[in-house]
Design an enzyme around this catalytic site. Structure first.
Site, PDB file in Angstrom:
ATOM      1  N   VAL A  50      -6.278   6.309  12.194  1.00 50.07           N
ATOM      2  CA  VAL A  50      -4.820   6.428  12.152  1.00 50.07           C
ATOM      3  C   VAL A  50      -4.370   7.214  10.928  1.00 50.07           C
ATOM      4  O   VAL A  50      -3.467   8.048  11.000  1.00 50.07           O
ATOM      5  CB  VAL A  50      -4.162   5.036  12.164  1.00 50.07           C
ATOM      6  CG1 VAL A  50      -2.639   5.148  12.096  1.00 50.07           C
ATOM      7  CG2 VAL A  50      -4.580   4.251  13.402  1.00 50.07           C
ATOM      8  N   HIS A 104     -20.661  -6.275   3.105  1.00 51.87           N
ATOM      9  CA  HIS A 104     -19.745  -5.847   4.171  1.00 51.87           C
ATOM     10  C   HIS A 104     -20.521  -5.160   5.283  1.00 51.87           C
ATOM     11  O   HIS A 104     -21.382  -4.317   5.039  1.00 51.87           O
ATOM     12  CB  HIS A 104     -18.675  -4.906   3.621  1.00 51.87           C
ATOM     13  CG  HIS A 104     -17.397  -5.604   3.289  1.00 51.87           C
ATOM     14  ND1 HIS A 104     -16.606  -6.201   4.249  1.00 51.87           N
ATOM     15  CD2 HIS A 104     -16.771  -5.820   2.113  1.00 51.87           C
ATOM     16  CE1 HIS A 104     -15.538  -6.737   3.671  1.00 51.87           C
ATOM     17  NE2 HIS A 104     -15.624  -6.526   2.376  1.00 51.87           N
ATOM     18  N   HIS A 109     -13.957  -5.641   7.715  1.00 56.81           N
ATOM     19  CA  HIS A 109     -13.524  -6.970   8.153  1.00 56.81           C
ATOM     20  C   HIS A 109     -13.576  -7.156   9.670  1.00 56.81           C
ATOM     21  O   HIS A 109     -13.528  -8.289  10.148  1.00 56.81           O
ATOM     22  CB  HIS A 109     -12.113  -7.255   7.637  1.00 56.81           C
ATOM     23  CG  HIS A 109     -12.048  -7.391   6.146  1.00 56.81           C
ATOM     24  ND1 HIS A 109     -12.573  -8.469   5.480  1.00 56.81           N
ATOM     25  CD2 HIS A 109     -11.556  -6.565   5.187  1.00 56.81           C
ATOM     26  CE1 HIS A 109     -12.386  -8.313   4.172  1.00 56.81           C
ATOM     27  NE2 HIS A 109     -11.774  -7.167   3.970  1.00 56.81           N
ATOM     28  N   HIS A 128     -18.743 -12.085   4.665  1.00 55.10           N
ATOM     29  CA  HIS A 128     -19.381 -10.974   3.951  1.00 55.10           C
ATOM     30  C   HIS A 128     -19.718 -11.374   2.514  1.00 55.10           C
ATOM     31  O   HIS A 128     -20.616 -10.784   1.897  1.00 55.10           O
ATOM     32  CB  HIS A 128     -18.488  -9.730   3.982  1.00 55.10           C
ATOM     33  CG  HIS A 128     -17.281  -9.805   3.097  1.00 55.10           C
ATOM     34  ND1 HIS A 128     -16.073 -10.289   3.515  1.00 55.10           N
ATOM     35  CD2 HIS A 128     -17.102  -9.456   1.803  1.00 55.10           C
ATOM     36  CE1 HIS A 128     -15.200 -10.231   2.538  1.00 55.10           C
ATOM     37  NE2 HIS A 128     -15.786  -9.735   1.482  1.00 55.10           N
ATOM     38  N   ASP A 190     -10.451  -6.971  -8.061  1.00 60.86           N
ATOM     39  CA  ASP A 190     -10.715  -6.503  -6.703  1.00 60.86           C
ATOM     40  C   ASP A 190      -9.409  -6.061  -6.066  1.00 60.86           C
ATOM     41  O   ASP A 190      -9.309  -4.977  -5.462  1.00 60.86           O
ATOM     42  CB  ASP A 190     -11.375  -7.619  -5.888  1.00 60.86           C
ATOM     43  CG  ASP A 190     -11.639  -7.208  -4.438  1.00 60.86           C
ATOM     44  OD1 ASP A 190     -11.806  -6.005  -4.181  1.00 60.86           O
ATOM     45  OD2 ASP A 190     -11.679  -8.100  -3.566  1.00 60.86           O
ATOM     46  N   ASP A 198      -6.329   2.281  -1.853  1.00 64.12           N
ATOM     47  CA  ASP A 198      -5.848   2.416  -0.480  1.00 64.12           C
ATOM     48  C   ASP A 198      -4.511   3.145  -0.426  1.00 64.12           C
ATOM     49  O   ASP A 198      -4.274   3.965   0.472  1.00 64.12           O
ATOM     50  CB  ASP A 198      -5.738   1.042   0.179  1.00 64.12           C
ATOM     51  CG  ASP A 198      -7.091   0.358   0.346  1.00 64.12           C
ATOM     52  OD1 ASP A 198      -8.120   1.021   0.109  1.00 64.12           O
ATOM     53  OD2 ASP A 198      -7.116  -0.837   0.691  1.00 64.12           O
ATOM     54  N   ARG A 241       0.633  -5.921  -1.623  1.00 59.65           N
ATOM     55  CA  ARG A 241      -0.434  -6.436  -0.767  1.00 59.65           C
ATOM     56  C   ARG A 241       0.113  -6.745   0.627  1.00 59.65           C
ATOM     57  O   ARG A 241      -0.473  -6.371   1.642  1.00 59.65           O
ATOM     58  CB  ARG A 241      -1.043  -7.698  -1.373  1.00 59.65           C
ATOM     59  CG  ARG A 241      -2.111  -8.336  -0.493  1.00 59.65           C
ATOM     60  CD  ARG A 241      -2.240  -9.829  -0.745  1.00 59.65           C
ATOM     61  NE  ARG A 241      -3.219 -10.416   0.170  1.00 59.65           N
ATOM     62  CZ  ARG A 241      -2.937 -10.826   1.409  1.00 59.65           C
ATOM     63  NH1 ARG A 241      -1.708 -10.712   1.882  1.00 59.65           N
ATOM     64  NH2 ARG A 241      -3.880 -11.350   2.177  1.00 59.65           N
ATOM     65  N   LYS A 252      -0.349  -0.907  14.520  1.00 59.31           N
ATOM     66  CA  LYS A 252      -0.521  -1.216  15.942  1.00 59.31           C
ATOM     67  C   LYS A 252      -1.673  -0.439  16.571  1.00 59.31           C
ATOM     68  O   LYS A 252      -2.427  -0.985  17.388  1.00 59.31           O
ATOM     69  CB  LYS A 252       0.776  -0.936  16.708  1.00 59.31           C
ATOM     70  CG  LYS A 252       1.194   0.521  16.769  1.00 59.31           C
ATOM     71  CD  LYS A 252       2.465   0.704  17.574  1.00 59.31           C
ATOM     72  CE  LYS A 252       2.883   2.172  17.651  1.00 59.31           C
ATOM     73  NZ  LYS A 252       1.892   2.994  18.391  1.00 59.31           N
TER      74      LYS A 252
END
Length: 553
Positions: A50, A104, A109, A128, A190, A198, A241, A252
């Protein structure tokens, strides 16, 4: 006269933290297959489909977390010498930050949060974080050249888990366990790194003052506290967050592709058996996002349905979201009990819905419908996370206390958690039908306390059914309301009314302008080819002959 020393540190150029330095001891852990594996696991998993910029991997994230963990530990060591933090303690914290994500799996996730519980339902609960400890143990065992004591190995694993009771250091220096994985209030390095990284990757222009928060940190009563002047920065961290989870991680389309990947994995798992690798470090070492291509390279007929879904992902023929609604946090169990794929299909087949295609009604099955309920919050459930952080002031630097609303802001929301409910269909031809049936289910929901009065109708599943979609919403409650029972009026809460912005005609079978235009373009191209075959364009010779004939006349 002494000679000038030559720096022996390795320098990494990082897009978030600029230049990051690591000494040879830390680099000995970086230079192992266990850590290098993280180059091939996307930090944001499916979000890359995306957000094209979200191509960063767990490798660089772990480098960043190790760097910030060292910064935080060194700051506490220098600003509060009485804490007794040694260089060995700092190295353990730094190594824990570096290795905290070793476990991971593919697509991050998606693997541990969705796939493993479905693929191995009888396996003990797995995460993980457990895999990170397993991979760290295997790394130390396999590479004897790594200079680390058994005691430090246990300390590093305890720091990764955030469980201070697992080692002696947790008794003497519990605050060190709040640096990498903070279970106390959620503020850790973290989070500092993944939020900054991100946001940078997806193009979100946000700037959390990480360095300011690190310099603001101070240990009081065995807990890391922050200057009250930075309370708004702490709140902004929690809000960012929440915003990332709602707008980016749970986009979506990202969720639609995640469900497609889940179906691919569940089909392939029956024959390739890769889920069992989670307990075998030698094999888990080779589980990365490359699994997508390994499945697609297979030729067996048993895995053909998985390859077909992969082709749909690559040609953007995705599962489609047909509706969504924001629900109250306290209604989670209510929604899980009553808004299910079974309830929606039952309504489609038994509620005499107006305007729907009856041929589609006959074809619709539970496997065509996905009900996704995601919890959205600031990091601490429904609670205000700021109230779980302790602050100090420059007037009383050794006294900590919790802040009140009047100390931070009166503009904070009343609730800090909500549910995001979305309904998907695996085939876009069912879009209008599924939405109409879903909205009928909403209209038929009972008032609180009336659920026990509703007749429970459990539809018979098909004789053969594809792997079920990963969702916890499998309760048989609320599958329908007897025809004699009056429907519940709209508006029990605003959450249960129709979403006016997503309304489709009951017979709608497609809504994507890009897919419609591409199909129309294909049809136009095919038609033009047919016309050219029936009426080929004139050649130069035919044009000359036609001209000569006209002149003769």
């Amino acid at each position: 006269m002494t000679e000038d020393s030559i720096p022996n540190k390795r320098i990494f150029k990082d897009p978030v933290h600029d230049y990051v330095e690591y000494d040879p001891w830390i680099c000995s852990f970086i230079d192992t297959p266990h850590f290098q594996r993280l180059r091939y696991v996307k930090q944001l998993g499916i979000s890359y489909y995306v957000y094209p910029g979200a191509s960063h991997n767990r490798f660089e994230h772990c480098l960043g977390v190790g760097h910030l963990a060292r910064m935080m530990a060194q700051h506490l060591q220098k600003s509060q010498p009485s804490l007794g933090i040694t260089d060995e303690h700092i190295r353990c914290v730094e190594l824990a930050g570096l290795c905290h994500d070793l476990g991971h799996g593919p697509w991050s996730h998606v693997w541990d949060g969705h796939f493993i519980p479905k693929a191995l339902p009888n396996h003990p609960k797995w995460s993980h974080e457990q895999a990170s400890e397993m991979m760290f143990d295997d790394m130390v065992k396999k590479y004897r050249s790594l200079d680390i004591s058994p005691e430090d190995v246990e300390t590093v694993k305890a720091l990764i888990s955030g469980r201070k009771e697992r080692c002696k250091l947790g008794t003497t220096m519990p605050f060190l366990f709040e640096i990498v994985a903070n279970d106390l209030n959620g503020i850790d390095v973290d989070k500092f790194d993944y939020i900054a990284r991100d946001c940078h990757a997806v193009g979100e222009k946000r700037n959390i003052a990480m360095t300011r928060l690190i310099r603001s940190a101070r240990v009081i009563d065995g807990q890391i506290c922050y200057d009250i002047k930075d309370a708004n920065t702490v709140y902004e961290l929690f809000y960012t967050r929440f915003s990332l989870h709602k707008n980016i991680y749970n986009h979506k389309t990202t969720r639609a592709i995640e469900y497609m990947i889940m179906d691919v994995l569940l089909i392939a798992q029956k024959h390739m058996r890769f889920a069992e690798y989670i307990d075998v470090p030698e094999k888990y070492l080779h589980l990365t996002d490359d699994l997508f291509h390994r499945i697609n390279m297979t030729e067996s007929e048993e895995i053909a349905p998985a390859r077909k879904i992969i082709d749909r992902i690559q040609t953007r023929d995705l599962y489609r979201r047909v509706d969504y609604k924001i629900m109250d946090w306290d209604d989670k169990e209510f929604c899980q009990a009553h808004i299910t794929p079974e309830a929606i299909v039952h309504a489609a087949k038994n509620a005499n819905l107006e305007g729907v295609e009856q041929s589609l009604v006959a074809e619709l099955t539970v496997d065509h419908v996905i009900v996704d309920i995601s919890k959205m919050h600031y990091g601490r459930g429904v609670d205000n996370p700021i109230f779980q952080v302790k602050f100090y002031s420059k007037h009383e630097p050794n006294v900590c206390r919790r802040a009140e609303s009047g100390d931070v802001s009166l503009l904070m929301p009343e609730k800090f958690g909500e549910l995001l409910l979305r309904v998907y269909t695996k085939e876009e031809r069912f879009m209008g039908l599924v939405q109409t049936a879903y909205r009928h289910v909403l209209r038929s929901l009972p008032m609180p306390g009336e659920a026990a009065e509703i007749a429970t109708i459990v539809p018979t599943p098909p004789a053969t059914e594809a792997p079920s979609t990963p969702t916890a919403l499998t309760s048989a409650l609320g599958l329908g309301v007897p025809q004699s029972r009056a429907s519940r009026p709209f508006g029990r809460t605003p959450s249960y009314s129709d979403n006016q912005f997503t309304t489709l005609p009951p017979n709608c079978q497609s809504r994507s302008p890009t897919r419609i235009s591409s199909r129309s373009l294909k049809r136009t191209w095919e038609t033009s080819i047919e016309l050219e075959i029936d009426n080929p364009p004139p050649t130069r010779k035919s044009m000359r002959l036609a001209s000569a004939s006209a002149s003769a006349k």
